[in-house]
Motif scaffolding. Sequence first.
Motif, mmCIF file in Angstrom:
data_model
loop_
_atom_site.group_PDB
_atom_site.id
_atom_site.type_symbol
_atom_site.label_atom_id
_atom_site.label_comp_id
_atom_site.label_asym_id
_atom_site.label_seq_id
_atom_site.Cartn_x
_atom_site.Cartn_y
_atom_site.Cartn_z
ATOM 1 N N THR A 14 -40.891 0.694 -1.650
ATOM 2 C CA THR A 14 -42.209 0.918 -2.253
ATOM 3 C C THR A 14 -43.406 0.694 -1.047
ATOM 4 O O THR A 14 -42.919 0.834 0.169
ATOM 5 C CB THR A 14 -42.456 -0.464 -3.152
ATOM 6 N N GLY A 15 -44.433 1.000 -1.426
ATOM 7 C CA GLY A 15 -45.791 1.047 -0.555
ATOM 8 C C GLY A 15 -45.839 -0.197 0.323
ATOM 9 O O GLY A 15 -45.987 -0.353 1.366
ATOM 10 N N GLU A 16 -45.536 -1.372 -0.419
ATOM 11 C CA GLU A 16 -45.418 -2.825 0.006
ATOM 12 C C GLU A 16 -44.394 -2.946 1.197
ATOM 13 O O GLU A 16 -44.677 -3.320 2.275
ATOM 14 C CB GLU A 16 -45.088 -3.644 -1.000
ATOM 15 N N ASP A 17 -43.078 -2.396 0.964
ATOM 16 C CA ASP A 17 -42.186 -2.139 2.282
ATOM 17 C C ASP A 17 -42.696 -1.431 3.083
ATOM 18 O O ASP A 17 -42.632 -1.766 4.495
ATOM 19 C CB ASP A 17 -41.126 -1.490 1.664
ATOM 20 N N PHE A 18 -43.124 -0.147 3.078
ATOM 21 C CA PHE A 18 -43.685 0.685 4.239
ATOM 22 C C PHE A 18 -44.786 -0.059 5.128
ATOM 23 O O PHE A 18 -44.932 0.170 6.238
ATOM 24 C CB PHE A 18 -44.136 2.148 3.671
ATOM 25 N N ALA A 19 -45.791 -0.738 4.416
ATOM 26 C CA ALA A 19 -46.666 -1.372 5.033
ATOM 27 C C ALA A 19 -46.381 -2.045 5.858
ATOM 28 O O ALA A 19 -47.142 -2.564 6.974
ATOM 29 C CB ALA A 19 -47.577 -2.276 3.728
ATOM 30 N N TRP A 25 -37.911 6.557 6.994
ATOM 31 C CA TRP A 25 -37.323 7.186 5.866
ATOM 32 C C TRP A 25 -36.815 8.679 6.028
ATOM 33 O O TRP A 25 -37.491 9.559 6.686
ATOM 34 C CB TRP A 25 -38.468 7.391 4.618
ATOM 35 N N ASP A 41 -42.930 12.232 1.134
ATOM 36 C CA ASP A 41 -44.053 11.919 0.296
ATOM 37 C C ASP A 41 -44.825 12.944 -0.551
ATOM 38 O O ASP A 41 -45.492 12.704 -1.212
ATOM 39 C CB ASP A 41 -45.395 11.420 1.537
ATOM 40 N N ARG A 262 -37.790 7.225 -6.693
ATOM 41 C CA ARG A 262 -38.226 8.213 -5.938
ATOM 42 C C ARG A 262 -37.316 9.510 -6.157
ATOM 43 O O ARG A 262 -36.688 9.637 -7.342
ATOM 44 C CB ARG A 262 -38.270 7.944 -4.393
#
Length: 278
Positions: A14-19, A25, A41, A262
């Motif tokens: 999720t975006g939270e992980d990538f942050a 990836w 993306d 995804r």
Amino acid sequence: MSFHIVCDSCTDLTGEDFAKGCYAWIPLTLLVDGEEIIDDDTFDQASFLKKVSESTGEVKSACPAPESYMEAYQAADDIYVVTLSAELSGSYNSAVLGKNLYEEEYGEKNIHVFNSRGASTTQLLIARKVYEYASKGLPFEEVVDQVEAYISTQRTYFVLETLEVLRKNGRLSKLTATVAEVLNIKPVMEGTREGVIQKLTQARGTKKALMKLVDAIVKEGRDLSHRVLAIAHCNCPKRAEFVKKLIEEKLTVGEIVVIETRGVSTLYACDGGIILSY
């Protein structure tokens, strides 16, 4: 020591992980009637689902090249890699070959490739478990041992709205898929400890199949009060919330997270599919 977590794109981060800044990836390629779609993306789920529903030919995925992994291994001192089940995809072997290529070129370093023995939510939970341990500063070998032990305890179930993509991949006969469609039979599938997929049970209609999925978790009788359970949905958030509510009514779970599929997971789960891991 710095660490990086390299994941193939079936890991539904999720975006939270990538942050957190420590994830890389590595995209697989999705193939629909010969058209190549990179699972990065730029992936557009709605457009992709339309292509799949209109497809009359082959629908499949292709694993990343070893060189893609090799390049990602330069990011940090300690490299942890999470891939699709080696029994379902060539991504694991590609990651291992990438490690061999890296070490031939640059010498040995701390690189470990985890065979998730699953997909999607299975991989997400593994990647987050790696982060949990590595961010505490545990030695590389200890992180590897702890996460491998965690993988051996994981369980994954899923319910598909349609069997058409499995049919197009040669996993089911046309007759089996057609009969299931006509009779509205929805199989409840499970990922085995060996990393392969098998049918657990089935039901008439998706709602009943999801109820049987939850019943299977209850029947297992495990203490989930300290575990994270992840539910991934393909374009069906209400269905995911229905499953979440059922679980909360029948079990005590440490945490339940709901995510969207995804690209690769969307390909195989199809519109309306639910994947669950803990």
